[in-house]
Design a protein around this motif. Structure first.
Motif, PDB file in Angstrom:
ATOM      1  N   UNK A   1       0.820  -1.209   0.000  1.00 46.30           N
ATOM      2  CA  UNK A   1       0.000   0.000   0.000  1.00 46.30           C
ATOM      3  C   UNK A   1       0.852   1.256   0.000  1.00 46.30           C
ATOM      4  N   UNK A   2       1.978   1.206   0.689  1.00 43.86           N
ATOM      5  CA  UNK A   2       2.803   2.394   0.837  1.00 43.86           C
ATOM      6  C   UNK A   2       3.967   2.440  -0.150  1.00 43.86           C
ATOM      7  N   UNK A   3       4.053   1.444  -1.018  1.00 42.05           N
ATOM      8  CA  UNK A   3       5.110   1.444  -2.021  1.00 42.05           C
ATOM      9  C   UNK A   3       6.487   1.212  -1.452  1.00 42.05           C
TER      10      UNK A   3
ATOM     11  N   UNK B   1      12.553  -3.067  10.773  1.00 36.62           N
ATOM     12  CA  UNK B   1      13.492  -1.946  10.865  1.00 36.62           C
ATOM     13  C   UNK B   1      13.244  -1.008   9.696  1.00 36.62           C
ATOM     14  N   UNK B   2      12.996   0.250  10.028  1.00 39.42           N
ATOM     15  CA  UNK B   2      12.770   1.271   9.003  1.00 39.42           C
ATOM     16  C   UNK B   2      13.596   2.493   9.360  1.00 39.42           C
TER      17      UNK B   2
ATOM     18  N   UNK C   1       2.675   1.544  14.385  1.00 41.59           N
ATOM     19  CA  UNK C   1       3.772   2.507  14.537  1.00 41.59           C
ATOM     20  C   UNK C   1       4.655   2.506  13.298  1.00 41.59           C
ATOM     21  N   UNK C   2       4.886   1.324  12.741  1.00 42.91           N
ATOM     22  CA  UNK C   2       5.677   1.230  11.516  1.00 42.91           C
ATOM     23  C   UNK C   2       4.980   1.988  10.383  1.00 42.91           C
ATOM     24  N   UNK C   3       3.684   1.805  10.272  1.00 42.48           N
ATOM     25  CA  UNK C   3       2.931   2.510   9.216  1.00 42.48           C
ATOM     26  C   UNK C   3       3.044   4.021   9.382  1.00 42.48           C
TER      27      UNK C   3
ATOM     28  N   UNK D   1       5.306   9.208   7.632  1.00 43.96           N
ATOM     29  CA  UNK D   1       6.030  10.420   7.991  1.00 43.96           C
ATOM     30  C   UNK D   1       7.201  10.681   7.061  1.00 43.96           C
ATOM     31  N   UNK D   2       7.694   9.607   6.419  1.00 45.25           N
ATOM     32  CA  UNK D   2       8.816   9.738   5.495  1.00 45.25           C
ATOM     33  C   UNK D   2       8.357   9.898   4.047  1.00 45.25           C
ATOM     34  N   UNK D   3       7.063  10.045   3.840  1.00 47.47           N
ATOM     35  CA  UNK D   3       6.575  10.298   2.489  1.00 47.47           C
ATOM     36  C   UNK D   3       5.946   9.124   1.821  1.00 47.47           C
TER      37      UNK D   3
END
Length: 206
Positions: free
Chosen positions: A34-36, A180-181, A194-196, A201-203
């Motif tokens: 979903x977030x690419x 890990x992100x 939280x990961x989502x 937040x990073x675009x």
């Protein structure tokens, strides 16, 4: 923000035998699609570096709580996971790890294979720790089960195993699943929200 060539990446460290990893696996896959975001998966097993305590070495009251909490999450997520009265004497998912490393080396979708093996074990009580059932499940999932089985005992698979564990140690992993992100650890399938948020937040896609 990464450009079209340099996509954002989530590193996914998971024990194949971890029911918690299975509870979060498809949700992670869907989230990243979903977030690419690309998933870079690191299949491992329990190791004691960084403070990882195997379940059977925890006090009895904590083991009982883990079992209770697992039932809660299975009910919450609506997955048909068998948590009680499983067949005795099953070899276990840990013995299936070499096939996942073989899939990585073969360049096929090792994470999809891992989910198929976890599903067979957790939901259908198929003992994929044994070679024949494991190969059959892999084949049914669209992989060359026989070819992957033949690779399991090769030196290349042994080296891949060490590479996965080395990466987990270096990342500070102490439990499964860990995501890990951007260098930030998220431990547990209950941290996927939280990961989502971090990805957004990073675009990443909203």
């Amino acid at each position: 923000m990464p450009n079209a060539v340099e996509r954002a990446k989530v590193q996914y460290f998971y024990s194949l035998a971890s029911p918690w990893a299975y509870l979060g696996a498809q949700r992670l896959i869907d989230l990243c699609a979903d977030k690419g975001v690309v998933i870079e998966a690191f299949p491992i097993a329990t190791f004691k570096d960084n403070g990882w305590i195997p379940l059977m070495e925890k006090p009895a009251n904590r083991q009982a709580y883990v079992a209770l909490d697992l039932k809660r999450w299975v009910s919450r997520l609506g997955l048909p996971m068998v948590t009680q009265d499983r067949p005795a004497g099953m070899a276990g998912l840990g013995d299936a790890l070499p096939m996942i490393y073989a899939a990585q080396l073969a360049g096929v979708d090792a994470l999809a294979l891992a989910v198929a093996l976890q599903k067979a074990y957790r939901e259908e009580c198929i003992d994929v720790g044994l070679p024949a059932p494991r190969a059959a499940v892999a084949t049914a999932a669209g992989f060359d089960g026989a070819a992957l089985s033949a690779m399991e005992t090769t030196p290349e698979v042994a080296a891949q195993r060490e590479a996965m564990f080395d990466a987990a140690r270096a990342a500070g992993v102490f439990g499964s699943p860990t995501y890990v992100f951007n260098g930030e650890l998220f431990w547990g399938q209950d941290r996927l929200d939280f990961l989502a948020e971090a990805i957004s937040a990073e675009g990443g896609a909203a």
